[in-house]
Structures are given as C-alpha cells and as structure tokens.
Design a protein around this motif. Structure first.
Motif, PDB file in Angstrom:
ATOM      1  N   SER A   1       0.828  -1.206   0.000  1.00 44.06           N
ATOM      2  CA  SER A   1       0.000   0.000   0.000  1.00 44.06           C
ATOM      3  C   SER A   1       0.864   1.258   0.000  1.00 44.06           C
ATOM      4  CB  SER A   1      -0.917  -0.018   1.222  1.00 44.06           C
ATOM      5  OG  SER A   1      -1.639   1.182   1.302  1.00 44.06           O
ATOM      6  N   SER A   2       1.864   1.298   0.878  1.00 40.88           N
ATOM      7  CA  SER A   2       2.742   2.459   0.947  1.00 40.88           C
ATOM      8  C   SER A   2       3.534   2.609  -0.351  1.00 40.88           C
ATOM      9  CB  SER A   2       3.688   2.337   2.144  1.00 40.88           C
ATOM     10  OG  SER A   2       4.432   3.521   2.297  1.00 40.88           O
ATOM     11  N   SER A   3       4.019   1.505  -0.876  1.00 35.29           N
ATOM     12  CA  SER A   3       4.787   1.559  -2.131  1.00 35.29           C
ATOM     13  C   SER A   3       3.924   2.022  -3.289  1.00 35.29           C
ATOM     14  CB  SER A   3       5.376   0.181  -2.444  1.00 35.29           C
ATOM     15  OG  SER A   3       6.311  -0.193  -1.463  1.00 35.29           O
ATOM     16  N   SER A   4       2.665   1.611  -3.306  1.00 38.64           N
ATOM     17  CA  SER A   4       1.817   1.992  -4.439  1.00 38.64           C
ATOM     18  C   SER A   4       1.595   3.495  -4.488  1.00 38.64           C
ATOM     19  CB  SER A   4       0.486   1.244  -4.398  1.00 38.64           C
ATOM     20  OG  SER A   4      -0.312   1.663  -3.321  1.00 38.64           O
ATOM     21  N   ALA A   5       1.554   4.162  -3.331  1.00 41.56           N
ATOM     22  CA  ALA A   5       1.414   5.617  -3.333  1.00 41.56           C
ATOM     23  C   ALA A   5       2.635   6.255  -3.991  1.00 41.56           C
ATOM     24  CB  ALA A   5       1.235   6.131  -1.899  1.00 41.56           C
ATOM     25  N   TRP A   6       3.832   5.749  -3.662  1.00 40.83           N
ATOM     26  CA  TRP A   6       5.052   6.254  -4.307  1.00 40.83           C
ATOM     27  C   TRP A   6       5.015   5.977  -5.804  1.00 40.83           C
ATOM     28  CZ3 TRP A   6       7.643   9.711  -1.968  1.00 40.83           C
ATOM     29  CH2 TRP A   6       7.917   9.665  -0.601  1.00 40.83           C
ATOM     30  N   TRP A   7       4.637   4.744  -6.180  1.00 44.88           N
ATOM     31  CA  TRP A   7       4.615   4.378  -7.594  1.00 44.88           C
ATOM     32  C   TRP A   7       3.658   5.272  -8.373  1.00 44.88           C
ATOM     33  CZ3 TRP A   7       3.692  -1.377  -6.061  1.00 44.88           C
ATOM     34  CH2 TRP A   7       4.874  -1.922  -5.554  1.00 44.88           C
ATOM     35  N   LEU A   8       2.466   5.513  -7.795  1.00 43.57           N
ATOM     36  CA  LEU A   8       1.509   6.387  -8.482  1.00 43.57           C
ATOM     37  C   LEU A   8       2.034   7.816  -8.573  1.00 43.57           C
ATOM     38  CD1 LEU A   8      -1.799   4.985  -6.984  1.00 43.57           C
ATOM     39  CD2 LEU A   8      -1.173   5.013  -9.412  1.00 43.57           C
ATOM     40  N   GLY A   9       2.638   8.303  -7.497  1.00 45.58           N
ATOM     41  CA  GLY A   9       3.198   9.661  -7.527  1.00 45.58           C
ATOM     42  C   GLY A   9       4.282   9.794  -8.582  1.00 45.58           C
ATOM     43  N   ASP A  10       5.190   8.845  -8.626  1.00 41.88           N
ATOM     44  CA  ASP A  10       6.264   8.879  -9.628  1.00 41.88           C
ATOM     45  C   ASP A  10       5.709   8.732 -11.042  1.00 41.88           C
ATOM     46  OD1 ASP A  10       8.205   9.218  -7.655  1.00 41.88           O
ATOM     47  OD2 ASP A  10       8.617   7.061  -7.502  1.00 41.88           O
ATOM     48  N   TRP A  11       4.703   7.894 -11.200  1.00 38.63           N
ATOM     49  CA  TRP A  11       4.053   7.693 -12.486  1.00 38.63           C
ATOM     50  C   TRP A  11       3.432   8.997 -12.981  1.00 38.63           C
ATOM     51  CZ3 TRP A  11      -1.576   6.951 -13.021  1.00 38.63           C
ATOM     52  CH2 TRP A  11      -1.974   6.548 -14.301  1.00 38.63           C
ATOM     53  N   LEU A  12       2.784   9.722 -12.067  1.00 32.63           N
ATOM     54  CA  LEU A  12       2.188  11.008 -12.441  1.00 32.63           C
ATOM     55  C   LEU A  12       3.251  12.045 -12.779  1.00 32.63           C
ATOM     56  CD1 LEU A  12      -0.630  11.023  -9.790  1.00 32.63           C
ATOM     57  CD2 LEU A  12      -0.984  11.126 -12.270  1.00 32.63           C
ATOM     58  N   LEU A  13       4.352  12.051 -12.045  1.00 31.29           N
ATOM     59  CA  LEU A  13       5.437  12.993 -12.351  1.00 31.29           C
ATOM     60  C   LEU A  13       6.011  12.723 -13.734  1.00 31.29           C
ATOM     61  CD1 LEU A  13       7.318  13.266  -8.936  1.00 31.29           C
ATOM     62  CD2 LEU A  13       5.668  14.858  -9.940  1.00 31.29           C
ATOM     63  N   TYR A  14       6.172  11.469 -14.070  1.00 29.57           N
ATOM     64  CA  TYR A  14       6.654  11.130 -15.408  1.00 29.57           C
ATOM     65  C   TYR A  14       5.643  11.617 -16.456  1.00 29.57           C
ATOM     66  CZ  TYR A  14       8.053   8.561 -19.533  1.00 29.57           C
ATOM     67  OH  TYR A  14       8.439   8.241 -20.801  1.00 29.57           O
ATOM     68  N   GLY A  15       4.392  11.387 -16.193  1.00 26.52           N
ATOM     69  CA  GLY A  15       3.341  11.791 -17.133  1.00 26.52           C
ATOM     70  C   GLY A  15       3.241  13.299 -17.301  1.00 26.52           C
TER      71      GLY A  15
ATOM     72  N   PRO B   1      -0.261  15.202 -22.057  1.00 28.69           N
ATOM     73  CA  PRO B   1      -1.262  16.182 -21.618  1.00 28.69           C
ATOM     74  C   PRO B   1      -2.448  15.443 -20.978  1.00 28.69           C
ATOM     75  CG  PRO B   1      -1.351  15.897 -24.001  1.00 28.69           C
ATOM     76  CD  PRO B   1      -0.197  15.070 -23.509  1.00 28.69           C
ATOM     77  N   ASN B   2      -3.181  16.143 -20.178  1.00 31.34           N
ATOM     78  CA  ASN B   2      -4.381  15.579 -19.530  1.00 31.34           C
ATOM     79  C   ASN B   2      -4.086  14.333 -18.700  1.00 31.34           C
ATOM     80  OD1 ASN B   2      -6.029  17.555 -20.811  1.00 31.34           O
ATOM     81  ND2 ASN B   2      -6.045  16.296 -22.657  1.00 31.34           N
ATOM     82  N   ARG B   3      -2.927  14.300 -18.089  1.00 34.40           N
ATOM     83  CA  ARG B   3      -2.526  13.091 -17.361  1.00 34.40           C
ATOM     84  C   ARG B   3      -3.475  12.765 -16.214  1.00 34.40           C
ATOM     85  NH1 ARG B   3       0.356  17.129 -15.562  1.00 34.40           N
ATOM     86  NH2 ARG B   3       0.923  17.345 -13.372  1.00 34.40           N
ATOM     87  N   TYR B   4      -4.011  13.772 -15.540  1.00 37.62           N
ATOM     88  CA  TYR B   4      -4.894  13.480 -14.409  1.00 37.62           C
ATOM     89  C   TYR B   4      -6.210  12.865 -14.878  1.00 37.62           C
ATOM     90  CZ  TYR B   4      -1.773  15.443 -10.974  1.00 37.62           C
ATOM     91  OH  TYR B   4      -0.690  15.659 -10.159  1.00 37.62           O
ATOM     92  N   LYS B   5      -6.700  13.332 -15.992  1.00 40.47           N
ATOM     93  CA  LYS B   5      -7.925  12.744 -16.550  1.00 40.47           C
ATOM     94  C   LYS B   5      -7.705  11.260 -16.825  1.00 40.47           C
ATOM     95  CE  LYS B   5     -10.548  13.026 -20.770  1.00 40.47           C
ATOM     96  NZ  LYS B   5     -10.676  13.727 -22.022  1.00 40.47           N
ATOM     97  N   HIS B   6      -6.579  10.945 -17.427  1.00 42.65           N
ATOM     98  CA  HIS B   6      -6.262   9.541 -17.729  1.00 42.65           C
ATOM     99  C   HIS B   6      -5.980   8.763 -16.441  1.00 42.65           C
ATOM    100  CE1 HIS B   6      -6.266  10.354 -21.982  1.00 42.65           C
ATOM    101  NE2 HIS B   6      -5.359  11.316 -21.830  1.00 42.65           N
ATOM    102  N   ALA B   7      -5.296   9.383 -15.498  1.00 43.04           N
ATOM    103  CA  ALA B   7      -4.948   8.700 -14.250  1.00 43.04           C
ATOM    104  C   ALA B   7      -6.207   8.373 -13.440  1.00 43.04           C
ATOM    105  CB  ALA B   7      -4.007   9.569 -13.423  1.00 43.04           C
ATOM    106  N   ILE B   8      -7.163   9.281 -13.419  1.00 39.49           N
ATOM    107  CA  ILE B   8      -8.417   9.027 -12.707  1.00 39.49           C
ATOM    108  C   ILE B   8      -9.134   7.842 -13.335  1.00 39.49           C
ATOM    109  CG2 ILE B   8     -10.730   9.969 -12.253  1.00 39.49           C
ATOM    110  CD1 ILE B   8      -9.283  12.757 -11.986  1.00 39.49           C
ATOM    111  N   ALA B   9      -9.146   7.801 -14.664  1.00 36.23           N
ATOM    112  CA  ALA B   9      -9.807   6.692 -15.359  1.00 36.23           C
ATOM    113  C   ALA B   9      -9.089   5.362 -15.093  1.00 36.23           C
ATOM    114  CB  ALA B   9      -9.854   6.976 -16.867  1.00 36.23           C
ATOM    115  N   GLN B  10      -7.776   5.396 -15.034  1.00 32.67           N
ATOM    116  CA  GLN B  10      -7.007   4.158 -14.850  1.00 32.67           C
ATOM    117  C   GLN B  10      -7.022   3.650 -13.413  1.00 32.67           C
ATOM    118  OE1 GLN B  10      -5.558   2.288 -17.340  1.00 32.67           O
ATOM    119  NE2 GLN B  10      -6.748   3.737 -18.551  1.00 32.67           N
TER     120      GLN B  10
END
Length: 168
Positions: free
Chosen positions: A17-31, A36-45
């Motif tokens: 659980s703790s690692s997944s928060a880091w992975w998602l944060g890093d994934w969003l930073l890369y995006g 563009p519109n990374r949050y829209k896609h991230a919310i859907a995914q």
C-alpha cells in the motif's frame, strides 16, 4: 492461518500500500512531462480522485527516491513534505530512529512548530515616556548598574513574577 502468518500478511499488505502511493506519484510525475491531460487519464485508470492523485504526485516530487526512508510509510513522508528540505530529512531520520507512528510524527512536528512559532513572535513594545519619566527611569537604571533597556526588562519581569495569579 496462524496469528504470525496473519500479522506477516498484514505487514506485506501495508508495504504494498505504501509503495503503491510512491509508484503512483512517480508515475504522475513522469506523465507531467510526457502526456497532456494526465490526471484525466490517471483518474480513469486508477479510480482514485483528483486530489488523492495530486497529493501522491506532490509528495513524490518533494522526495527524490534516494531521500525516501524505506522504514517509514508514504504517510510519514507526507507529514513532513511541506517543511524545508533539510528539516524533512531530520524529521524522517528521527521518526525512523524512534520508531514513531505517522500520528506521533505529526504530533512531534506540531509541538515543534508551536514552540518555534512562540519564539519567533517577539513582543514589540512602543513607549513614549515624557522627559520626567525617562530621567527617573534612567537614574534608576544607573543606580542599579544597568542600561535602561535591561533595567526596564528587569522591572517588568519582577512585576510579572510578583503579580497575583488570576483564578478563572
């Protein structure tokens, strides 16, 4: 399932659980740089809400991978993410050393902020004594071998220490 196996499984789930928060944060930073519109896609995914994803990205941005304490949760890092960089590392090291929970870290940081804030709030007094008062006070300061400001501070301290307590 034995109690030891059950506890071990809980620890593994918490680590994931703790690692997944880091992975998602890093994934969003890369995006951020790539799509563009990374949050829209991230919310859907992920089915996570926008603010949760923003928080993950914000904390991940504040801590480069080498600054992350493996022994501490993502939530520990989130507690100190708003502090200056040098303070973040000190707080996390202390939390790891003392084995503080996230809540204890939060409490310790809050107490420190209150102490520091009180010290930074200096009282500034503006006084306009008439010539007679100034001469009287200056003479008293000279008699005690103190400069005027030290004498005034001493007199105020003495008065405060001798004032009766007010019960409420």
């Amino acid at each position: 399932m034995s109690i030891d196996a059950w506890r071990s499984l809980g620890r593994q789930i918490q680590e994931i659980s703790s690692s997944s928060a880091w992975w998602l944060g890093d994934w969003l930073l890369y995006g951020q740089a790539e799509f563009p519109n990374r949050y829209k896609h991230a919310i859907a995914q992920t089915s996570l809400d926008y603010q949760t994803l923003r928080n993950y990205a914000w904390v991940a941005r504040r801590f480069a991978p080498h600054q992350r304490h493996e022994a501490l949760s993502f939530q520990h890092h989130a507690e100190v993410a708003g502090l200056p960089e040098e303070e973040r590392g000190q707080w996390l090291a202390r939390a790891a050393e003392q084995r503080w929970s996230r809540n204890e870290l939060r409490r310790q940081v809050r107490v420190r902020k209150e102490i520091t804030g009180a010290a930074e709030r200096a009282v500034q007094l503006k006084m306009k004594p008439d010539d007679g008062q100034r001469e009287l006070w200056q003479a008293a300061a000279v008699r005690t071998g103190k400069d005027l400001l030290t004498w005034i501070t001493t007199v105020l301290d003495d008065a405060a220490n001798s004032a009766p307590a007010i019960s409420g």
